[in-house]
Design an enzyme around this catalytic site. Structure first.
Site, PDB file in Angstrom:
ATOM      1  N   SER A   1       0.904  -1.135   0.085  1.00 55.84           N
ATOM      2  CA  SER A   1       0.041   0.047  -0.027  1.00 55.84           C
ATOM      3  C   SER A   1       0.925   1.296   0.046  1.00 55.84           C
ATOM      4  O   SER A   1       2.248   1.078   0.467  1.00 55.84           O
ATOM      5  CB  SER A   1      -0.932  -0.055   1.188  1.00 55.84           C
ATOM      6  OG  SER A   1      -1.510   1.194   1.390  1.00 55.84           O
TER       7      SER A   1
ATOM      8  N   TYR B   1      -2.663  -0.531  10.668  1.00 55.89           N
ATOM      9  CA  TYR B   1      -2.542  -1.002   9.388  1.00 55.89           C
ATOM     10  C   TYR B   1      -1.386  -0.408   8.808  1.00 55.89           C
ATOM     11  O   TYR B   1      -0.591  -1.250   8.317  1.00 55.89           O
ATOM     12  CB  TYR B   1      -3.737  -0.111   8.642  1.00 55.89           C
ATOM     13  CG  TYR B   1      -3.610  -0.645   7.087  1.00 55.89           C
ATOM     14  CD1 TYR B   1      -4.036  -1.855   6.622  1.00 55.89           C
ATOM     15  CD2 TYR B   1      -3.564   0.415   6.157  1.00 55.89           C
ATOM     16  CE1 TYR B   1      -3.699  -2.063   5.287  1.00 55.89           C
ATOM     17  CE2 TYR B   1      -3.562   0.134   4.895  1.00 55.89           C
ATOM     18  CZ  TYR B   1      -3.722  -1.047   4.534  1.00 55.89           C
ATOM     19  OH  TYR B   1      -3.676  -1.273   2.916  1.00 55.89           O
TER      20      TYR B   1
END
Length: 235
Positions: free
Chosen positions: A137, A150
């Site tokens: 990501s 996260y």
């Protein structure tokens, strides 16, 4: 360009979103796709579309991971590509973040990548070739509010892939990392296809094309890192 015809590719998190798009595109390019996810029903439908193999598995379970490798080798006799796409996300202030959600996120995002990489490396080393593509990501390179856990999992995944790249490059094994921005999928309970996400998010097919790009690079070229995010996304 590197021809993907008859290359055997394992794709994790393949039942939906980015993983499904990657599996479908690789099949179009002639690869033999081994689709991996927990949802057996969705995998069977995908295996029919790709004319490939579906192996339900929990990416954080070492026994399941070894079974995926065994099934791929039993059906196709080799493994050429591993796409580590499986991932989960949950967002909250650190003080309110449940410990079991921490465990779940690190199990899928980090341990899953670790277990699959570890499992394929003996075969890649024996054949002196192989390509691992990690889909992390863009938050592996930045921080944001509510993203403590996260982001930590994606930083860890990124560091692992970067170190692995240096460990195996001399043995003919490539490791590439793709950093998507916002993508229009079911990630984090989102509902893809809304008017808002149509304007602001990438499509799963965009990330699939990025995967294809790094896999089709000539043998002497290593695309280590590829960032892809919508122009509307704020950093």
């Amino acid at each position: 360009m590197n021809d993907l015809t008859d290359k055997v590719a394992i794709v994790t998190g393949a039942s939906r979103g980015i993983g499904r798009a990657v599996a479908l595109l690789l099949a179009i390019q002639g690869a033999r796709v081994v689709s991996v996810a927990r949802s057996a029903d969705e995998l069977e439908e995908l295996a029919h579309k790709t004319n490939g193999l579906a192996v339900p598995a929990d990416v954080a379970d070492e026994t399941d991971v070894q079974n995926v490798i065994s099934e791929a080798l039993r059906h196709y006799g080799r493994i050429d590509i591993l796409v580590c796409n499986a991932g989960v996300g949950s967002f909250n202030l650190l003080e309110h973040f449940p410990a079991d959600e921490w465990d779940r996120m690190f199990d899928v995002n980090v341990k899953g990548t670790f277990l699959f990489c570890k499992a394929v490396l003996p075969y890649f080393k024996a054949q002196k070739s192989g390509h691992i593509v990690g889909i992390t990501s863009d938050v592996a390179r930045r921080t944001f509010e509510h993203g403590t856990v996260y982001g930590a999992s994606k930083f860890a995944q990124d560091a692992m892939l970067g170190s692995l790249r240096k460990e195996v490059r001399a043995q003919g094994i490539k490791v590439s990392t793709i950093y998507p921005g916002l993508v229009d999928t079911y990630f984090n309970e989102a509902k893809p296809g809304s008017l808002e996400t149509e304007k602001t998010h990438l499509k799963p097919a965009d990330i699939a094309q990025a995967v294809r790009y790094v896999l089709e690079a000539p043998p002497h070229v290593v695309v280590d890192e590829l960032m892809i995010h919508p122009l509307t996304q704020e950093w």
